[in-house]
Write an enzyme that holds these catalytic residues in place. Structure first.
Site, PDB file in Angstrom:
ATOM      1  N   ASN A  27      52.612  -5.602  45.769  1.00  0.00           N
ATOM      2  CA  ASN A  27      51.216  -6.021  45.651  1.00  0.00           C
ATOM      3  C   ASN A  27      50.567  -5.391  44.427  1.00  0.00           C
ATOM      4  O   ASN A  27      50.890  -4.256  44.068  1.00  0.00           O
ATOM      5  CB  ASN A  27      50.389  -5.581  46.870  1.00  0.00           C
ATOM      6  CG  ASN A  27      50.934  -6.102  48.175  1.00  0.00           C
ATOM      7  OD1 ASN A  27      51.393  -7.229  48.257  1.00  0.00           O
ATOM      8  ND2 ASN A  27      50.873  -5.251  49.190  1.00  0.00           N
ATOM      9  N   ALA A  28      49.637  -6.109  43.856  1.00  0.00           N
ATOM     10  CA  ALA A  28      48.720  -5.504  42.887  1.00  0.00           C
ATOM     11  C   ALA A  28      47.548  -4.944  43.692  1.00  0.00           C
ATOM     12  O   ALA A  28      46.891  -5.671  44.438  1.00  0.00           O
ATOM     13  CB  ALA A  28      48.226  -6.546  41.892  1.00  0.00           C
ATOM     14  N   GLY A  55      52.128  -2.282  47.171  1.00  0.00           N
ATOM     15  CA  GLY A  55      52.980  -2.995  48.119  1.00  0.00           C
ATOM     16  C   GLY A  55      53.917  -2.000  48.750  1.00  0.00           C
ATOM     17  O   GLY A  55      54.541  -1.180  48.055  1.00  0.00           O
ATOM     18  N   LYS A  56      54.041  -2.023  50.078  1.00  0.00           N
ATOM     19  CA  LYS A  56      54.786  -0.976  50.754  1.00  0.00           C
ATOM     20  C   LYS A  56      56.229  -0.889  50.266  1.00  0.00           C
ATOM     21  O   LYS A  56      56.736   0.194  49.985  1.00  0.00           O
ATOM     22  CB  LYS A  56      54.740  -1.182  52.268  1.00  0.00           C
ATOM     23  CG  LYS A  56      53.336  -1.039  52.860  1.00  0.00           C
ATOM     24  CD  LYS A  56      53.363  -0.955  54.368  1.00  0.00           C
ATOM     25  CE  LYS A  56      53.974   0.337  54.850  1.00  0.00           C
ATOM     26  NZ  LYS A  56      53.192   1.532  54.455  1.00  0.00           N
ATOM     27  N   ASN A 200      53.576   6.388  62.548  1.00  0.00           N
ATOM     28  CA  ASN A 200      52.702   7.551  62.670  1.00  0.00           C
ATOM     29  C   ASN A 200      52.412   7.811  64.147  1.00  0.00           C
ATOM     30  O   ASN A 200      52.827   7.041  65.027  1.00  0.00           O
ATOM     31  CB  ASN A 200      51.420   7.401  61.838  1.00  0.00           C
ATOM     32  CG  ASN A 200      50.490   6.308  62.333  1.00  0.00           C
ATOM     33  OD1 ASN A 200      50.377   6.034  63.530  1.00  0.00           O
ATOM     34  ND2 ASN A 200      49.792   5.667  61.401  1.00  0.00           N
ATOM     35  N   THR A 241      55.218  10.569  61.848  1.00  0.00           N
ATOM     36  CA  THR A 241      54.368  11.330  60.927  1.00  0.00           C
ATOM     37  C   THR A 241      53.070  11.719  61.624  1.00  0.00           C
ATOM     38  O   THR A 241      52.509  10.944  62.406  1.00  0.00           O
ATOM     39  CB  THR A 241      54.078  10.531  59.656  1.00  0.00           C
ATOM     40  OG1 THR A 241      53.449   9.292  59.997  1.00  0.00           O
ATOM     41  CG2 THR A 241      55.373  10.235  58.903  1.00  0.00           C
ATOM     42  N   ASP A 267      43.724  11.380  46.880  1.00  0.00           N
ATOM     43  CA  ASP A 267      43.893   9.984  47.296  1.00  0.00           C
ATOM     44  C   ASP A 267      45.177   9.895  48.110  1.00  0.00           C
ATOM     45  O   ASP A 267      46.259  10.194  47.604  1.00  0.00           O
ATOM     46  CB  ASP A 267      43.963   9.067  46.067  1.00  0.00           C
ATOM     47  CG  ASP A 267      44.101   7.594  46.416  1.00  0.00           C
ATOM     48  OD1 ASP A 267      44.037   7.246  47.610  1.00  0.00           O
ATOM     49  OD2 ASP A 267      44.274   6.791  45.480  1.00  0.00           O
ATOM     50  N   GLY A 272      52.369   7.652  52.664  1.00  0.00           N
ATOM     51  CA  GLY A 272      53.346   7.297  53.688  1.00  0.00           C
ATOM     52  C   GLY A 272      54.550   6.589  53.098  1.00  0.00           C
ATOM     53  O   GLY A 272      55.689   6.784  53.549  1.00  0.00           O
ATOM     54  N   ASP A 273      54.330   5.770  52.075  1.00  0.00           N
ATOM     55  CA  ASP A 273      55.440   5.089  51.413  1.00  0.00           C
ATOM     56  C   ASP A 273      56.286   6.069  50.597  1.00  0.00           C
ATOM     57  O   ASP A 273      57.512   5.915  50.508  1.00  0.00           O
ATOM     58  CB  ASP A 273      54.913   3.978  50.510  1.00  0.00           C
ATOM     59  CG  ASP A 273      54.232   2.874  51.302  1.00  0.00           C
ATOM     60  OD1 ASP A 273      54.606   2.655  52.465  1.00  0.00           O
ATOM     61  OD2 ASP A 273      53.318   2.233  50.743  1.00  0.00           O
TER      62      ASP A 273
END
Length: 325
Positions: A27-28, A55-56, A200, A241, A267, A272-273
């Protein structure tokens, strides 16, 4: 100070010949920073809008590649300027993009708002990611079959995710599934082909229909009962997580607590990724799930010190330098 054992693991994570395949999304990310997140129906003033690669699956691939792993990403982008932008950033991170197809569709996008504490809200528009079909996945079955580990998230159509998992499972490729975006009921076909689940703490409790600790103290949580509930779903290995409280690795009936690392977060987008990508890299390197999660804590911690997802990911040299100051 970084633990010496983890330092050595990170330094050596890219010295093996085994590869990773990832099937999924790019993703952008249209990102704006604000003092605080708006309430429903409220307008708040933000700073300059920036466009960042995300994007994940793209994030997970970039994270693993930047710390030295060999990664091939299978997916689709559109026929627009965002596609060129995404492919260039993945290439620069070291990701093999040969299995990414270009379609007559807009590329995937997200709209992200980040507050002064580093928390975020995200809205996802799939675009070309929604056209990653089972037949597209099968075209690249050899890439999956030759990999040591396959990474999956749920930003792609579920039948395509299941197809990728089946191909990997049939060739003894380890399958790591990140249940995100969250699905309370993972299809049985995916659970049967999944070797390791990553969720999570809140998602785990929703999946298992169990209560979270009222005081948010996961140290005293009944992990043995959670393990039994996961096993009832045919899940023997998982990584849960816990945000600032670290993570828990569940491995065939036992669990291990993994401490978080302390950083000044600016940030949390994509952290997570970064964690997932590092576990993929660790498993491909032959590390245990526990050691992989230990490494992932440092890689994700580094990511929290920068803005954006892929834009905040570091090399092994950058990560070890930060934590060895």
């Amino acid at each position: 100070m970084m633990d010496q054992h983890i330092h050595e693991l990170l330094v050596n994570i890219g010295t093996h010949n085994r590869s990773i395949s990832v099937v999924g999304s790019m993703n952008a990310d249209y990102t704006v920073f604000t003092e605080r997140l708006p309430l429903p129906g409220e307008t708040v003033e933000g700073g300059q809008l920036v466009i960042l690669p995300g994007g994940k699956s793209g994030n997970q691939s970039a994270s693993a590649a930047k710390i030295g792993a060999r990664v091939s990403l299978i997916g689709a982008v559109g026929n627009d300027s965002n596609a060129d932008f995404l492919l260039a950033h993945l290439h620069n991170a070291g990701v093999d993009t040969q299995a990414i197809e270009r379609l007559e569709a807009p590329s995937g996008t997200t709209v992200i708002t980040v507050d002064s504490e580093g928390e975020n809200t995200i809205v996802y528009s799939p675009g070309s990611n929604g056209q990653v079909t089972p037949s597209l996945v099968r075209k690249h079955s050899e890439t999956i079959a030759q990999s040591a580990v396959l990474g999956l998230c749920l930003e792609s159509p579920m039948d395509s995710v299941i197809e990728a998992a089946r191909i990997a499972h049939a060739h003894n490729t380890t399958v790591l599934v990140n249940n995100s975006p969250f699905h309370e009921n993972i299809p049985e076909a995916l659970r049967e082909a999944c070797d390791i689940l990553l969720v999570n703490e809140h998602e785990m409790c929703q999946m298992l229909h169990i209560d979270e600790p009222s005081d948010e103290d996961w140290h005293s949580f009944d992990w043995d009962s959670a393990i039994q509930a996961l096993q009832a779903l045919q899940i023997e290995c998982a990584v849960i997580t816990l945000g600032a409280q670290g993570s828990v690795v569940i491995d065939h009936g036992t669990y291990t607590r993994i401490d978080s690392v302390r950083v000044q977060a600016v940030d949390t987008t994509g952290c997570g990724d970064a964690f997932m990508g590092t576990i993929l890299a660790g498993l491909a390197a032959g590390y245990s799930l526990q050691d992989s999660a230990h490494c992932a804590s440092y890689v994700a911690g580094f990511a929290a010190t920068g803005h954006g997802a892929q834009a905040s990911y570091g090399t092994v040299e950058q990560i070890t330098a930060l934590f060895n100051e």
